[in-house]
Design a protein around this motif. Structure first.
Motif, PDB file in Angstrom:
ATOM      1  N   LYS A 152     -10.579  -0.565   5.070  1.00  0.00           N
ATOM      2  CA  LYS A 152      -9.539   0.445   4.894  1.00  0.00           C
ATOM      3  C   LYS A 152      -9.316   0.719   3.410  1.00  0.00           C
ATOM      4  O   LYS A 152      -9.201  -0.206   2.605  1.00  0.00           O
ATOM      5  CB  LYS A 152      -8.240  -0.013   5.557  1.00  0.00           C
ATOM      6  CG  LYS A 152      -7.159   1.051   5.535  1.00  0.00           C
ATOM      7  CD  LYS A 152      -6.032   0.741   6.502  1.00  0.00           C
ATOM      8  CE  LYS A 152      -5.190  -0.411   6.056  1.00  0.00           C
ATOM      9  NZ  LYS A 152      -3.975  -0.557   6.876  1.00  0.00           N
ATOM     10  N   ASP A 181       5.672  -2.215   9.322  1.00  0.00           N
ATOM     11  CA  ASP A 181       4.584  -1.245   9.207  1.00  0.00           C
ATOM     12  C   ASP A 181       4.422  -0.475  10.521  1.00  0.00           C
ATOM     13  O   ASP A 181       3.463  -0.671  11.273  1.00  0.00           O
ATOM     14  CB  ASP A 181       3.288  -1.950   8.828  1.00  0.00           C
ATOM     15  CG  ASP A 181       2.271  -0.994   8.219  1.00  0.00           C
ATOM     16  OD1 ASP A 181       2.435   0.219   8.385  1.00  0.00           O
ATOM     17  OD2 ASP A 181       1.308  -1.473   7.580  1.00  0.00           O
ATOM     18  N   ARG A 191      -8.246   4.784   6.985  1.00  0.00           N
ATOM     19  CA  ARG A 191      -9.201   4.106   7.870  1.00  0.00           C
ATOM     20  C   ARG A 191     -10.499   4.895   8.039  1.00  0.00           C
ATOM     21  O   ARG A 191     -11.380   4.491   8.791  1.00  0.00           O
ATOM     22  CB  ARG A 191      -8.564   3.882   9.239  1.00  0.00           C
ATOM     23  CG  ARG A 191      -7.318   3.008   9.204  1.00  0.00           C
ATOM     24  CD  ARG A 191      -6.856   2.655  10.598  1.00  0.00           C
ATOM     25  NE  ARG A 191      -5.535   2.031  10.575  1.00  0.00           N
ATOM     26  CZ  ARG A 191      -4.998   1.379  11.600  1.00  0.00           C
ATOM     27  NH1 ARG A 191      -5.682   1.274  12.739  1.00  0.00           N
ATOM     28  NH2 ARG A 191      -3.794   0.847  11.507  1.00  0.00           N
ATOM     29  N   ASP A 229      -2.925   2.149  15.324  1.00  0.00           N
ATOM     30  CA  ASP A 229      -3.613   1.143  16.149  1.00  0.00           C
ATOM     31  C   ASP A 229      -3.660   1.591  17.600  1.00  0.00           C
ATOM     32  O   ASP A 229      -4.670   1.420  18.297  1.00  0.00           O
ATOM     33  CB  ASP A 229      -2.886  -0.208  16.067  1.00  0.00           C
ATOM     34  CG  ASP A 229      -3.171  -0.964  14.785  1.00  0.00           C
ATOM     35  OD1 ASP A 229      -4.027  -0.515  14.003  1.00  0.00           O
ATOM     36  OD2 ASP A 229      -2.519  -2.008  14.564  1.00  0.00           O
ATOM     37  N   HIS A 265       0.822  -1.216   0.000  1.00  0.00           N
ATOM     38  CA  HIS A 265       0.000   0.000   0.000  1.00  0.00           C
ATOM     39  C   HIS A 265       0.857   1.268   0.000  1.00  0.00           C
ATOM     40  O   HIS A 265       0.334   2.376  -0.047  1.00  0.00           O
ATOM     41  CB  HIS A 265      -0.946   0.018   1.206  1.00  0.00           C
ATOM     42  CG  HIS A 265      -0.255  -0.015   2.531  1.00  0.00           C
ATOM     43  ND1 HIS A 265       0.296  -1.159   3.048  1.00  0.00           N
ATOM     44  CD2 HIS A 265      -0.017   0.955   3.452  1.00  0.00           C
ATOM     45  CE1 HIS A 265       0.830  -0.897   4.226  1.00  0.00           C
ATOM     46  NE2 HIS A 265       0.666   0.371   4.482  1.00  0.00           N
ATOM     47  N   VAL A 268      -8.780  -0.771  14.596  1.00  0.00           N
ATOM     48  CA  VAL A 268      -7.833  -1.875  14.380  1.00  0.00           C
ATOM     49  C   VAL A 268      -8.412  -2.946  13.463  1.00  0.00           C
ATOM     50  O   VAL A 268      -7.737  -3.470  12.568  1.00  0.00           O
ATOM     51  CB  VAL A 268      -7.400  -2.498  15.719  1.00  0.00           C
ATOM     52  CG1 VAL A 268      -6.616  -3.786  15.486  1.00  0.00           C
ATOM     53  CG2 VAL A 268      -6.560  -1.507  16.512  1.00  0.00           C
ATOM     54  N   LYS A 318       1.105   1.699  10.967  1.00  0.00           N
ATOM     55  CA  LYS A 318      -0.045   0.907  11.406  1.00  0.00           C
ATOM     56  C   LYS A 318      -0.045   0.749  12.923  1.00  0.00           C
ATOM     57  O   LYS A 318      -1.079   0.906  13.586  1.00  0.00           O
ATOM     58  CB  LYS A 318      -0.027  -0.472  10.734  1.00  0.00           C
ATOM     59  CG  LYS A 318      -1.152  -1.399  11.178  1.00  0.00           C
ATOM     60  CD  LYS A 318      -1.033  -2.768  10.543  1.00  0.00           C
ATOM     61  CE  LYS A 318      -2.197  -3.663  10.941  1.00  0.00           C
ATOM     62  NZ  LYS A 318      -2.326  -3.846  12.412  1.00  0.00           N
ATOM     63  N   GLU A 322      -2.065   6.551   6.808  1.00  0.00           N
ATOM     64  CA  GLU A 322      -2.604   5.356   7.453  1.00  0.00           C
ATOM     65  C   GLU A 322      -3.921   5.664   8.157  1.00  0.00           C
ATOM     66  O   GLU A 322      -4.904   4.912   8.044  1.00  0.00           O
ATOM     67  CB  GLU A 322      -1.587   4.792   8.452  1.00  0.00           C
ATOM     68  CG  GLU A 322      -2.069   3.605   9.264  1.00  0.00           C
ATOM     69  CD  GLU A 322      -2.278   2.344   8.434  1.00  0.00           C
ATOM     70  OE1 GLU A 322      -3.085   1.479   8.869  1.00  0.00           O
ATOM     71  OE2 GLU A 322      -1.641   2.214   7.369  1.00  0.00           O
TER      72      GLU A 322
END
Length: 512
Positions: free
Chosen positions: A360, A341, A37, A348, A11, A355, A344, A33
């Motif tokens: 996403k 990552d 989301r 998170d 990604h 999460v 992420k 990121e």
């Protein structure tokens, strides 16, 4: 040696990472990121009031300050550091001596040494070095990027030379003198109680091939670094310092090293100084990871940070320093090994409700264009439009022998705007073009086949090649036509020509 990476997290492919580089990279990948989301993303101007609670340093361009919001909470970020990390914790992390005091109180192993001021008398400094025992290292108390660091000092003469260099470099008045010993330089990134990424850093180097000079090998190494989103801004610099370093080893830039011979070009491990990054997350044993986690927990309100460690061959780890606002690009885009990552893990932790988000988005946004209103001082905050989420369906059309006139461009534009599709149209040379469209409704995207076949290519199916598209796409739709390119070229040319003509007229007038 492991194979050099040319692909990273899917990604964060090459097209996505073309949006940001250098010091913008870290903020961009964390903001991206959260935005993917479904969190609301705002970029803020430097002096906007919400950032009174999150102290920032060295901010001269927009893009490093941003906020992410869900329905229930908002968090602010400065580059990689979020507002869970207090200003006090940040200030402790920036002061190497203060950091060691906190770590020692928590029984975290550190590299011990002495603090001194650059105005120190020569005899006192020599006594400090003798107390530690040669070899020693000297570094600024609050330095970064390896600036002002002098390693492997073995005698009084080299010690005084290092101090003279520090006095003339304006890197700060207070410094540290520490023992220097052979060890691996590890940067671990900790979020909460987990090490989520780790790299080994080794000094800038080249490997001989038996027929190329050191200078040529450096140039080749830099070409490889340019392909890496993080390393592209950290090329190996050929300067007097490098030439002096290799001269001590008996080499010059014209030396042709034997095949497979590794020659180090510096004694600094920093990535910013041309060093290599090697992923070692899976290789670190639990004791080393525990030291990194304990270091973070030893400083109040330091929830996530980079931890720099020296690990001896015995496996004993010593914390060198903490970096609450660390660059994470070398961990996400290591030169060798598996990418980690880290963005992420950070999102998170700040937004645990996202999460398990299965929808996403795979899209990205135009980072530079987004920041333009702030750069032009028109606004102090920019909200990035929300991306398409969930399962997206995309198609790519390779079209030959078709000239996109105004009418055909309008048909494409009207279709994508009507159904809120994203993608791009690019006209290449000799009437060859590429169109990519992405949307949530497969039927609507498929309907575009008829627009291409009937209204664009004139019903000639042999002129159109249709492929499935699954790569990330920028939010919105962009058209890059040859006609637009010509206009832009003429506009840029006029900007250059008009001042030149004006200057020539002034010169003629002056001569008269």
């Amino acid at each position: 040696m492991k194979k050099i990476n040319k692909e990273w997290l899917p990604h964060l492919n090459k097209d996505v990472m073309n949006e940001a580089g250098d010091h913008e990279l870290d903020a961009y990948i964390i903001a991206l990121e959260g935005w993917r989301r479904g969190l609301t993303l705002n970029f803020h101007e430097k002096n906007e009031s919400p950032f009174d609670e999150i102290k920032t340093w060295f901010v001269d361009k927009p893009g490093k300050l941003f906020s992410l919001s869900s329905e229930t909470r908002t968090h602010y970020f400065f580059r990689t550091r979020g507002d869970k990390v207090s200003n006090e914790a940040t200030e402790i992390g920036m002061n190497k001596q203060l950091t060691k005091e906190y770590l020692q109180k928590a029984n975290v192993p550190v590299v011990t040494g002495h603090r001194f001021n650059l105005a120190i008398e020569k005899e006192k400094l020599i006594r400090l070095a003798e107390d530690i025992g040669y070899p020693v290292a000297v570094k600024p108390l609050d330095g970064s990027f390896g600036r002002g660091v002098h390693l492997d000092i073995n005698n009084e003469r080299d010690l005084m030379e290092a101090v003279c260099n520090l006095r003339s470099s304006n890197e700060g008045e207070d410094c540290l003198i520490e023992p220097y010993f052979s060890a691996e330089d590890i940067r671990a990134y900790v979020v909460g109680d987990q090490v989520v990424g780790a790299i080994k850093r080794i000094p800038a180097n080249i490997v001989g091939d038996g027929y190329s000079s050191i200078k040529k090998l450096i140039q080749r190494k830099n070409e490889l670094r340019k392909e890496n989103p993080r390393l592209a801004s950290c090329l190996i610099k050929i300067d007097a310092k490098l030439e002096t370093f290799i001269k001590k080893q008996g080499y010059t830039l014209l030396t042709i090293p034997p095949e497979n011979k590794t020659i180090f070009l510096s004694d600094l491990n920093n990535i910013s100084a041309g060093g290599d990054s090697i992923d070692v997350l899976d290789e670190l044993n639990h004791s080393i990871k525990d030291v990194a986690v304990n270091a973070i927990q030893a400083v109040p309100n330091l929830y996530h940070s980079a931890v720099d460690l020296l690990v001896e061959s015995s496996g004993q780890a010593h914390v060198l320093e903490l970096n609450p606002t660390a660059q994470i690009g070398s961990i996400v885009f290591p030169m060798y090994g598996k990418p980690c990552d880290v963005p992420k893990a950070i999102i998170d932790d700040y937004f645990p409700e996202t999460v398990n988000d299965t929808e996403k988005s795979s899209m990205y946004f135009d980072f530079q264009r987004t920041l333009e209103p702030i750069r032009q001082n028109r606004v102090n905050k920019v909200t990035v439009p929300s991306p398409l989420k969930g399962n997206l369906y995309g198609k790519q059309y390779i079209i030959s022998n078709v000239d996109f006139n105004k009418e055909k461009l309008k048909r494409v534009r009207d279709f994508v705007f009507k159904y809120e599709l994203s993608g791009y149209l690019v006209e290449h040379k000799r009437k060859n073009s590429e169109v990519v469209i992405v949307g949530q409704d497969k039927e609507i995207v498929t309907t575009f086949d008829q627009v291409i076949l009937n209204r664009i290519s004139g019903g000639n199916e042999s002129n159109v090649e249709v492929r499935e598209w699954s790569s990330p796409v920028k939010v919105g739709f962009e058209i890059h036509s040859k006609k637009q390119n010509r206009k832009q070229f003429l506009k840029r040319s006029l900007k250059k020509i008009v001042p030149l003509v004006y200057s020539v007229r002034l010169i003629k007038k002056f001569k008269q």
